[in-house]
Design a protein around this motif. Structure first.
Motif, PDB file in Angstrom:
ATOM      1  N   GLU A 142       0.830  -1.203   0.000  1.00 16.53           N
ATOM      2  CA  GLU A 142       0.000   0.000   0.000  1.00 16.53           C
ATOM      3  C   GLU A 142       0.868   1.258   0.000  1.00 16.53           C
ATOM      4  OE1 GLU A 142      -4.032   1.661   2.220  1.00 16.53           O
ATOM      5  OE2 GLU A 142      -3.115  -0.225   2.861  1.00 16.53           O
ATOM      6  N   LEU A 143       1.968   1.217   0.745  1.00 19.59           N
ATOM      7  CA  LEU A 143       2.889   2.352   0.743  1.00 19.59           C
ATOM      8  C   LEU A 143       3.637   2.454  -0.582  1.00 19.59           C
ATOM      9  CD1 LEU A 143       4.376   2.095   4.348  1.00 19.59           C
ATOM     10  CD2 LEU A 143       3.118   4.048   3.425  1.00 19.59           C
ATOM     11  N   MET A 144       3.846   1.323  -1.225  1.00 21.87           N
ATOM     12  CA  MET A 144       4.559   1.310  -2.498  1.00 21.87           C
ATOM     13  C   MET A 144       3.758   2.024  -3.588  1.00 21.87           C
ATOM     14  SD  MET A 144       6.080  -2.008  -4.507  1.00 21.87           S
ATOM     15  CE  MET A 144       7.081  -1.858  -5.983  1.00 21.87           C
ATOM     16  N   THR A 145       2.450   2.041  -3.459  1.00 16.67           N
ATOM     17  CA  THR A 145       1.613   2.723  -4.448  1.00 16.67           C
ATOM     18  C   THR A 145       1.792   4.235  -4.408  1.00 16.67           C
ATOM     19  OG1 THR A 145      -0.257   2.852  -2.917  1.00 16.67           O
ATOM     20  CG2 THR A 145      -0.137   0.911  -4.350  1.00 16.67           C
ATOM     21  N   GLY A 146       2.519   4.732  -3.394  1.00 17.26           N
ATOM     22  CA  GLY A 146       2.736   6.169  -3.284  1.00 17.26           C
ATOM     23  C   GLY A 146       1.689   6.857  -2.448  1.00 17.26           C
ATOM     24  N   LYS A 147       1.037   6.109  -1.548  1.00 13.13           N
ATOM     25  CA  LYS A 147      -0.023   6.698  -0.730  1.00 13.13           C
ATOM     26  C   LYS A 147       0.503   7.843   0.120  1.00 13.13           C
ATOM     27  CE  LYS A 147      -4.008   5.490   2.043  1.00 13.13           C
ATOM     28  NZ  LYS A 147      -4.843   4.393   2.576  1.00 13.13           N
ATOM     29  N   MET A 148       1.784   7.779   0.493  1.00 13.20           N
ATOM     30  CA  MET A 148       2.369   8.899   1.230  1.00 13.20           C
ATOM     31  C   MET A 148       3.292   9.706   0.311  1.00 13.20           C
ATOM     32  SD  MET A 148       2.940   7.670   5.168  1.00 13.20           S
ATOM     33  CE  MET A 148       3.376   9.350   5.636  1.00 13.20           C
ATOM     34  N   SER A 149       4.483   9.204   0.016  1.00 15.03           N
ATOM     35  CA  SER A 149       5.383   9.948  -0.872  1.00 15.03           C
ATOM     36  C   SER A 149       6.510   9.050  -1.359  1.00 15.03           C
ATOM     37  CB  SER A 149       5.967  11.170  -0.150  1.00 15.03           C
ATOM     38  OG  SER A 149       6.944  10.754   0.798  1.00 15.03           O
ATOM     39  N   TRP A 150       7.375   9.624  -2.204  1.00 10.89           N
ATOM     40  CA  TRP A 150       8.530   8.889  -2.743  1.00 10.89           C
ATOM     41  C   TRP A 150       9.524   8.514  -1.656  1.00 10.89           C
ATOM     42  CZ3 TRP A 150      13.364  11.053  -2.078  1.00 10.89           C
ATOM     43  CH2 TRP A 150      13.395  12.412  -1.759  1.00 10.89           C
ATOM     44  N   VAL A 151       9.540   9.258  -0.562  1.00  7.74           N
ATOM     45  CA  VAL A 151      10.464   8.953   0.531  1.00  7.74           C
ATOM     46  C   VAL A 151      10.141   7.591   1.141  1.00  7.74           C
ATOM     47  CG1 VAL A 151      11.101   9.622   2.883  1.00  7.74           C
ATOM     48  CG2 VAL A 151      11.078  11.335   1.081  1.00  7.74           C
ATOM     49  N   GLU A 152       8.844   7.328   1.352  1.00  7.81           N
ATOM     50  CA  GLU A 152       8.442   6.017   1.876  1.00  7.81           C
ATOM     51  C   GLU A 152       8.630   4.932   0.818  1.00  7.81           C
ATOM     52  OE1 GLU A 152       7.010   9.026   4.479  1.00  7.81           O
ATOM     53  OE2 GLU A 152       6.550   8.794   2.339  1.00  7.81           O
ATOM     54  N   ARG A 182       4.495  -4.271 -11.780  1.00  5.20           N
ATOM     55  CA  ARG A 182       4.028  -3.045 -12.439  1.00  5.20           C
ATOM     56  C   ARG A 182       4.425  -1.800 -11.652  1.00  5.20           C
ATOM     57  NH1 ARG A 182       0.733  -3.627 -16.729  1.00  5.20           N
ATOM     58  NH2 ARG A 182      -0.222  -5.660 -17.088  1.00  5.20           N
ATOM     59  N   LEU A 183       4.274  -1.863 -10.352  1.00  2.88           N
ATOM     60  CA  LEU A 183       4.643  -0.717  -9.519  1.00  2.88           C
ATOM     61  C   LEU A 183       6.151  -0.459  -9.571  1.00  2.88           C
ATOM     62  CD1 LEU A 183       2.395  -1.230  -6.351  1.00  2.88           C
ATOM     63  CD2 LEU A 183       2.320   0.714  -7.916  1.00  2.88           C
ATOM     64  N   ALA A 184       6.946  -1.534  -9.508  1.00  2.96           N
ATOM     65  CA  ALA A 184       8.407  -1.381  -9.561  1.00  2.96           C
ATOM     66  C   ALA A 184       8.829  -0.772 -10.896  1.00  2.96           C
ATOM     67  CB  ALA A 184       9.085  -2.724  -9.353  1.00  2.96           C
ATOM     68  N   MET A 185       8.211  -1.192 -11.991  1.00  2.00           N
ATOM     69  CA  MET A 185       8.527  -0.617 -13.308  1.00  2.00           C
ATOM     70  C   MET A 185       8.144   0.856 -13.367  1.00  2.00           C
ATOM     71  SD  MET A 185       7.243  -3.756 -15.748  1.00  2.00           S
ATOM     72  CE  MET A 185       7.336  -2.805 -17.268  1.00  2.00           C
ATOM     73  N   GLU A 186       6.983   1.168 -12.826  1.00  2.33           N
ATOM     74  CA  GLU A 186       6.529   2.561 -12.842  1.00  2.33           C
ATOM     75  C   GLU A 186       7.447   3.454 -12.009  1.00  2.33           C
ATOM     76  OE1 GLU A 186       2.675   5.254 -11.453  1.00  2.33           O
ATOM     77  OE2 GLU A 186       2.512   3.059 -11.474  1.00  2.33           O
ATOM     78  N   ILE A 187       7.830   2.965 -10.819  1.00  3.78           N
ATOM     79  CA  ILE A 187       8.709   3.749  -9.947  1.00  3.78           C
ATOM     80  C   ILE A 187      10.072   3.945 -10.599  1.00  3.78           C
ATOM     81  CG2 ILE A 187       9.953   3.735  -7.751  1.00  3.78           C
ATOM     82  CD1 ILE A 187       7.520   2.246  -6.563  1.00  3.78           C
ATOM     83  N   ALA A 188      10.640   2.864 -11.150  1.00  7.96           N
ATOM     84  CA  ALA A 188      11.958   2.962 -11.788  1.00  7.96           C
ATOM     85  C   ALA A 188      11.950   3.965 -12.939  1.00  7.96           C
ATOM     86  CB  ALA A 188      12.382   1.588 -12.299  1.00  7.96           C
ATOM     87  N   THR A 189      10.828   4.034 -13.656  1.00  8.96           N
ATOM     88  CA  THR A 189      10.723   4.915 -14.821  1.00  8.96           C
ATOM     89  C   THR A 189      10.480   6.368 -14.433  1.00  8.96           C
ATOM     90  OG1 THR A 189       9.802   3.064 -16.096  1.00  8.96           O
ATOM     91  CG2 THR A 189       9.522   5.269 -17.022  1.00  8.96           C
ATOM     92  N   THR A 190       9.685   6.591 -13.387  1.00  9.25           N
ATOM     93  CA  THR A 190       9.228   7.960 -13.082  1.00  9.25           C
ATOM     94  C   THR A 190       9.871   8.595 -11.856  1.00  9.25           C
ATOM     95  OG1 THR A 190       7.374   7.134 -11.728  1.00  9.25           O
ATOM     96  CG2 THR A 190       6.972   7.432 -14.094  1.00  9.25           C
ATOM     97  N   CYS A 191      10.559   7.821 -11.021  1.00  8.25           N
ATOM     98  CA  CYS A 191      10.989   8.350  -9.726  1.00  8.25           C
ATOM     99  C   CYS A 191      11.919   9.561  -9.835  1.00  8.25           C
ATOM    100  CB  CYS A 191      11.634   7.252  -8.884  1.00  8.25           C
ATOM    101  SG  CYS A 191      13.174   6.594  -9.548  1.00  8.25           S
ATOM    102  N   VAL A 192      12.813   9.556 -10.811  1.00  8.11           N
ATOM    103  CA  VAL A 192      13.745  10.682 -10.955  1.00  8.11           C
ATOM    104  C   VAL A 192      12.975  11.970 -11.263  1.00  8.11           C
ATOM    105  CG1 VAL A 192      15.641  11.633 -12.325  1.00  8.11           C
ATOM    106  CG2 VAL A 192      15.671   9.229 -11.658  1.00  8.11           C
ATOM    107  N   ASP A 193      11.987  11.872 -12.160  1.00  6.70           N
ATOM    108  CA  ASP A 193      11.161  13.039 -12.484  1.00  6.70           C
ATOM    109  C   ASP A 193      10.352  13.493 -11.272  1.00  6.70           C
ATOM    110  OD1 ASP A 193      12.053  13.003 -15.082  1.00  6.70           O
ATOM    111  OD2 ASP A 193      10.383  11.812 -15.824  1.00  6.70           O
ATOM    112  N   VAL A 194       9.826  12.526 -10.519  1.00  5.68           N
ATOM    113  CA  VAL A 194       9.008  12.858  -9.343  1.00  5.68           C
ATOM    114  C   VAL A 194       9.840  13.588  -8.290  1.00  5.68           C
ATOM    115  CG1 VAL A 194       7.767  11.876  -7.372  1.00  5.68           C
ATOM    116  CG2 VAL A 194       7.332  11.003  -9.672  1.00  5.68           C
ATOM    117  N   VAL A 195      11.023  13.065  -7.992  1.00  7.29           N
ATOM    118  CA  VAL A 195      11.884  13.693  -6.981  1.00  7.29           C
ATOM    119  C   VAL A 195      12.295  15.093  -7.428  1.00  7.29           C
ATOM    120  CG1 VAL A 195      14.052  13.529  -5.700  1.00  7.29           C
ATOM    121  CG2 VAL A 195      12.708  11.473  -6.136  1.00  7.29           C
ATOM    122  N   TYR A 196      12.582  15.237  -8.710  1.00 10.45           N
ATOM    123  CA  TYR A 196      12.960  16.569  -9.201  1.00 10.45           C
ATOM    124  C   TYR A 196      11.784  17.531  -9.103  1.00 10.45           C
ATOM    125  CZ  TYR A 196      14.626  20.349 -12.134  1.00 10.45           C
ATOM    126  OH  TYR A 196      14.994  21.597 -12.590  1.00 10.45           O
TER     127      TYR A 196
END
Length: 601
Positions: A142-152, A182-196
């Motif tokens: 549930e936390l992996m879905t981004g319910k809180m933030s990229w930090v979690e 699916r979540l791991a692929m999405e995070i790997a692809t988008t996380c850099v943009d999200v953090v920026y």
């Protein structure tokens, strides 16, 4: 339960829970000398930790447990006393009670709870089993879905990656396979943009999420330190997501899902950056995919992927050998060989004289053997004329020449010395032509010297290739310069240690716009030369340029800048249209006036 304040001199405020006539709090329990009492107090403290009313105490306690876990992750004390059950309750509370988690220091609780789980499960499969039995996977997802933030998310993918690494707990994670992958692929692809977007690009201190800043720098340092740590954490988030995918790919699970065309294109550019250079990042997952037939079929269909592997194989990157491994796996497979040989041959043919690389003995001979598969068979006719010509040249210059030289040298021991003298004379002539600016003439001389220089004289051949590379670079033939530098670096002892070739190739890669490869060569060049602590200006300038170009957030920064410019352009266009509208109507009115029949005037 009655609560009262401890009279201890410890700086941390402590709340005690009365058990019979004895007080019990986590810090006091840790300081207890009697092992039986200590165990009972710790167990009770962990059991009731989620009911702690003081949010500051709860956050500090979890921070202490995490540090304890990181310092000694194999210590069974806390896992045996219910630390995983405690963290599960805290994660669930943070997810279910939004008002509670947003009160005071409670916002830190889910982060530390997950981090503790990840720290205790990174080495011991027994602890991983306990964690799974405690029900940690559902709240982690549930936390992996981004319910809180990229930090979690960062600590969640780390924890799930540990759980998926063990045989005994993999299936528990795989029960949610489709969602996790699916979540791991999405995070790997988008996380850099999200953090920026959410952190680094927010330059106002008050605009950044406070607890993110505190976690990144422990409350110390300004924006610059926060940005540096954010880059490190974004890289970790991406690399740990890829590690989680590795766990499934290693077992040949979800290969089709992972080998999505768009994801493979993105994956070829995920290298972890300099801030996380110990991680294999994208190339680690690519190599695992290449071990399976299904994975090879998908990888061979991605031109971007093959080009990335080719460039990696001719670089001084720590993972160069992995790029070579992937290409050899693709070339050995009859179903993918003919898809990739057209491109890859002209890259890895430069590596045929390398002796050993990363405990891979006789690597050059292995590459030669794979490239020449079916060379003298009917299947060899399936190659294009360009490939056939290159393979014929490889056969003549490597296989036949080695046999011929071995026979000649054994029959005439003086021939080696005589040939070496002739090579030196031709090289001197080439150097003279180079000094007067006759580059074509110098190249012809170097060609002649390389053609007769015995394969056994590796150092002499290295210098000849390096000198010829300089000529090619001066002529503007960048690809030929890179090829010759690579050949020279393969002949160096150890591999990739010839300074002149590294610097020439770094400049060539810079011209081609391959910033990562240029940066790796320049760093190797600086590290391998004795500059007495002072890096030359030209090398420092190159490193600075390429570090800026390979900055983890550079692509996200450029994309955001492009969006802002487009928005500004549209805004100005809109204003122009508004300004032109009255004038347009006025002109239309004048035209209509002129067109009116005379009897209407």
């Amino acid at each position: 339960m009655d609560h009262f304040r401890c009279s201890s001199t410890n700086k941390m405020a402590r709340t005690h829970v009365v058990v019979g006539s004895r007080p019990c709090c986590f810090i006091c329990a840790m300081e207890e000398k009697d092992p039986c009492v200590r165990k009972a107090w710790l167990e009770l403290s962990l059991r009731d930790l989620h009911m702690t009313r003081d949010d500051t105490e709860l956050a500090l306690t979890l921070s202490f447990i995490w540090r304890y876990a990181m310092a000694d992750p194999e210590n069974p004390e806390f896992p045996s006393l219910g630390v995983f059950e405690c963290m599960t309750r805290l994660m669930k509370k943070g997810l279910e009670d939004v008002e509670w988690v947003m009160t005071g220091q409670n916002v830190y609780v889910p982060y530390y709870a997950v981090h503790i789980i990840g720290s205790y499960t990174m080495k011991k499969p027994e602890f991983a089993v306990k964690a799974v039995e405690s029900g940690v996977i559902a709240p982690l997802l549930e936390l992996m879905t981004g319910k809180m933030s990229w930090v979690e998310q960062r600590v969640v993918v780390r924890a799930l990656g540990h759980l998926a690494s063990y045989e005994r707990t993999f299936e528990a994670v795989a029960a949610y396979e489709n969602e996790v992958v699916r979540l791991a692929m999405e995070i790997a692809t988008t996380c850099v943009d999200v953090v920026y977007e959410e952190f680094v690009s927010v330059q106002a201190k008050e605009g950044r999420v406070r607890y993110h800043c505190d976690l990144l720098t422990r409350g110390l340092g300004g924006l610059e330190m926060e940005d540096q740590k954010a880059e490190e954490w974004a890289s970790q988030l991406q690399c740990w997501s890829l590690h989680l995918l590795n766990c499934f790919a290693y077992k040949q699970r979800s290969i089709s899902l992972i080998c999505n065309k768009k994801f493979l294109k993105e994956l070829s550019q995920m290298w972890g950056g300099l801030v996380n250079h110990t991680s294999r990042a994208g190339i680690g997952l690519i190599r695992i995919l290449c071990y399976s037939k299904q994975g090879r079929a998908h990888v061979s269909g991605s031109r971007e992927m093959i080009l990335s592997l080719c460039n990696l194989s001719r670089s001084s990157d720590d993972w160069q050998y992995m790029g070579i491994d992937c290409l050899l796996l693709l070339l050995k497979d009859q179903e993918t060989r003919y898809k990739v040989i057209e491109m890859s041959l002209f890259y890895i043919v430069d590596l045929v004289e390398v002796k050993a690389l990363n405990v891979r003995p006789n690597l050059g001979d292995r590459i030669t053997k794979v490239l020449l598969m079916h060379y003298n068979t009917k299947k060899g006719c399936l190659y294009t004329q360009k490939v056939q010509k290159a393979l014929k040249e490889l056969w003549r210059n490597k296989v036949e020449r080695r046999k011929r030289e071995k026979k000649m040298m054994s029959e005439n021991q003086e021939l080696l010395a005589e040939t070496s003298v002739v090579v030196n004379l031709i090289k001197q002539q080439a150097n003279q032509l180079l000094c007067v600016g006759n580059l074509e003439g110098a190249i012809r001389c170097y060609n002649e010297a390389i053609g007769i220089c015995p394969l056994k004289l590796r150092r002499k051949r290295m210098n000849l290739y390096s000198d010829r590379a300089d000529c090619y670079l001066l002529l503007g033939d960048v690809d030929a310069a890179i090829s010759d530098c690579t050949r020279a670096l393969c002949l160096a002892e150890p591999v990739n240690s010839h300074g002149k070739s590294l610097w020439t190739r770094s400049r060539a890669y810079d011209i081609k716009g391959l910033s990562r490869e240029s940066l790796m060569d320049c760093i190797m060049f600086v590290n391998g030369r004795c500059f007495r602590g002072k890096i030359p200006y030209y090398a420092a300038q190159m490193i600075s340029k390429q570090m800026e170009a390979t900055w983890l957030f550079e692509k996200a920064r450029a994309a955001k800048l492009s969006r802002l410019m487009l928005k500004e352009k549209n805004h100005l266009t809109g204003l122009s249209m508004i300004a032109e509208e009255p004038e347009k109507k006025k002109k239309e009115g004048m035209v209509m006036e002129r067109k009116k029949p005379d009897h209407l005037h």
